[in-house]
Design an enzyme around this catalytic site. Structure first.
Site, PDB file in Angstrom:
ATOM      1  N   ARG A   1       0.827  -1.209   0.000  1.00 27.85           N
ATOM      2  CA  ARG A   1       0.000   0.000   0.000  1.00 27.85           C
ATOM      3  C   ARG A   1       0.857   1.252   0.000  1.00 27.85           C
ATOM      4  NH1 ARG A   1      -4.038   0.659   4.401  1.00 27.85           N
ATOM      5  NH2 ARG A   1      -5.192   1.845   2.882  1.00 27.85           N
TER       6      ARG A   1
ATOM      7  N   SER B   1       7.163  -5.219   7.231  1.00 31.28           N
ATOM      8  CA  SER B   1       6.743  -6.148   8.294  1.00 31.28           C
ATOM      9  C   SER B   1       7.391  -7.517   8.192  1.00 31.28           C
ATOM     10  CB  SER B   1       5.229  -6.259   8.278  1.00 31.28           C
ATOM     11  OG  SER B   1       4.705  -4.960   8.378  1.00 31.28           O
TER      12      SER B   1
ATOM     13  N   ASP C   1       5.034  -3.374  11.269  1.00 25.12           N
ATOM     14  CA  ASP C   1       3.582  -3.114  11.327  1.00 25.12           C
ATOM     15  C   ASP C   1       3.027  -3.032  12.755  1.00 25.12           C
ATOM     16  OD1 ASP C   1       3.972  -5.847  11.656  1.00 25.12           O
ATOM     17  OD2 ASP C   1       2.457  -6.469  10.196  1.00 25.12           O
TER      18      ASP C   1
HETATM   19  C1  GLC Z   1       5.726 -11.799  10.653  1.00 26.40           C
HETATM   20  C2  GLC Z   1       6.864 -10.807  10.481  1.00 26.40           C
HETATM   21  C3  GLC Z   1       6.770  -9.676  11.511  1.00 26.40           C
HETATM   22  C4  GLC Z   1       5.397  -9.040  11.397  1.00 26.40           C
HETATM   23  C5  GLC Z   1       4.316 -10.090  11.573  1.00 26.40           C
HETATM   24  C6  GLC Z   1       2.914  -9.510  11.442  1.00 26.40           C
HETATM   25  O1  GLC Z   1       5.855 -12.430  11.873  1.00 26.40           O
HETATM   26  O2  GLC Z   1       8.097 -11.482  10.585  1.00 26.40           O
HETATM   27  O3  GLC Z   1       7.778  -8.730  11.300  1.00 26.40           O
HETATM   28  O4  GLC Z   1       5.269  -8.040  12.367  1.00 26.40           O
HETATM   29  O5  GLC Z   1       4.465 -11.102  10.601  1.00 26.40           O
HETATM   30  O6  GLC Z   1       2.678  -9.013  10.174  1.00 26.40           O
END
Ligand code: GLC
Length: 460
Positions: A85, A148, A206
């Site tokens: 996004r 993320s 995130d």
């Molecule tokens: C996975 C990623 C992490 C993220 C999570 C939620 O565990 O490694 O960084 O925060 O997904 O999206």
């Protein structure tokens, strides 16, 4: 042939009982999980042990929550799953209070998730260019990047990728600074950007985006939780408890990266994990990794259900008489089906049409059993997630040495869209951490919007 007895409206069979009981986690077991997660979190914070900890407790270099209003315009990028996004957020100034946000989603083609870093980041920059030119933006504002995946930071605008998760696997990015990879892609596209610069101000996870976005509205929010394709949590930790960093004053936001809990040689989730977790994990993108995440998040819950149904079929308990079906196509049973199945009532006609996608015709008893299986898998997921959250709530309560209200900012499709997940999660947290006064705040768009909040805080 196995004996099947019909009892009321559900089918009772020893194999059904055996399988469903594998997914029941008692309060005592959840307390054990809390204890082991706490140990692993402490290991992740300690200077001597952090390198071997499965819960990495990654410092984010964010030292405070947003205090009061921020203003100005910011671009935010949100990369963490199948959609990417771009957001443009304008925070109102004192005279012009309203916040304004526009965003666009772009699908990441599956082949790009396993391509090269250059291909992925070029695609991302192409999407940004499209977004900017559609809006005729000639001077893009500073940019916050929500990325993320697990990465190590030494500052706000740098993140060394540790490994990929959630279906991404691009080895040439591992060990590299993803902000730098983004900047290089921007350079490569400079002529399309016609000389104007994109300034990458911050990189965040995130969970951090969710926390910052919620804390901007609610100062009691000190925890960010994601339960979507993946699961993870971040919280504000006291510097004096972060042994691996120098300095004792104030706070820092720690990205726990708890999805990997259970991966260490100590195998702290071995007594909870069962044969269906093993089956689902074996054919996943990263077998043996992200143990906690695979038991909780959308990544594998559908596949776990699929393996249970296959076993029940093999034992002759369900879908009897059907020879040709598509239930054995790995990964086809998506987690979003669990929401539909568990929302259905009466004749379970929505369950019926999902099963038809797999060429399975079903009677009402079959459909009830499918619903029960989904409920068991969801229930365990939500209870385990609650044990995780209760662990950090208790840790924060101890540190504050007094009871105070805490808000958890939450985002993610499983939390938002599943009919029961959030209720089971919240009830179980209250049961496991009765002394913590906790409330939950659902953050819409928080993961991306939070990058704009952090970029704005950083500019002030
Ligand atoms: C996975 C990623 C992490 C993220 C999570 C939620 O565990 O490694 O960084 O925060 O997904 O999206």
């Amino acid at each position: 042939m196995a004996m099947t007895m019909s009892c009321g409206d559900t089918t009772v069979h020893p194999e059904v009982d055996r399988i469903l009981s594998l997914f029941q986690v008692s309060k005592e077991q959840l307390h054990l999980v809390m204890h082991r997660l706490r140990e692993e979190m402490e290991r992740g914070l300690s200077r001597n042990t952090y390198q071997e900890a499965s819960v990495r407790m990654l410092p984010t270099f964010i030292r405070s929550l947003p205090a009061g209003k921020v203003n100005g315009s910011f671009l935010a990028l949100d990369l963490g799953g199948t959609n990417f996004r771009v957001l443009l957020v304008r925070f109102g100034s004192a005279c012009e209070d309203a916040e304004h946000m526009v965003s666009e989603s772009y699908r990441i083609p599956h082949k790009l998730m396993q391509a090269s870093g250059q291909q992925l980041f070029d695609y991302i920059v192409d999407c940004i260019i499209k977004f900017l030119s559609n809006r005729n933006i000639k001077e893009p504002p500073p940019l916050g990047f929500t990325f993320s995946f697990p990465y190590q930071q030494t500052g706000l605008d740098q993140g060394i990728l540790l490994n990929w998760t959630k279906g991404f696997d691009i080895p040439d990015c591992v060990g590299k600074d993803v902000v730098q990879l983004l900047r290089e892609a921007i350079q490569r596209r400079q002529c399309a950007l016609q000389e104007f610069d994109l300034d990458v101000a911050v990189i965040i996870n995130d969970t951090v985006g969710t926390l910052m976005s919620c804390a901007y509205e609610d100062p009691k929010c000190e925890i960010g939780l994601i339960v979507g394709t993946g699961t993870n949590m971040c919280y504000m930790e006291q510097m004096r408890n972060i042994d691996k960093l120098d300095g004792d004053d104030g706070f820092m936001c720690i990205n726990a990266d708890w999805g990997a809990f259970g991966d260490s040689a100590r195998r702290p989730l071995q007594d909870i994990k069962n044969e269906f977790d093993e089956l689902a994990d074996k054919r996943s993108q990263h077998p043996g990794q992200q143990t906690f995440e695979k038991m909780i998040s959308g990544l594998l819950l559908g596949t776990i259900v699929q393996h249970i149904l296959l076993k029940l079929k093999e034992k002759g308990v369900i879908f009897s008489g059907i020879k040709q079906h598509r239930l054995d196509h790995h990964g086809l049973f998506e987690t979003k089906y669990l929401s539909v199945i568990e929302s259905d009532t009466d004749d379970l006609l929505n369950v019926k049409s999902i099963l038809e996608k797999f060429d399975l015709s079903s009677g009402i008893e079959d459909r009830r059993l499918v619903q029960k299986v989904c409920e068991a898998v969801t229930q365990r997921a939500a209870r385990l997630c609650a044990a995780g959250l209760a662990t950090v709530l208790e840790k924060m309560r101890e540190a504050q040495q007094q009871d105070h209200m805490m808000t958890v900012g939450v985002e993610g499709s499983l939390y938002r869209l599943h009919p029961h997940f959030s209720r089971i999660l919240e009830d179980t947290v209250k049961d496991l951490a009765p002394q913590c006064q906790v409330s939950f705040r659902h953050s819409k768009d928080g993961s991306g919007r939070g990058a704009a909040v952090v970029a704005a805080m950083n500019r002030c």
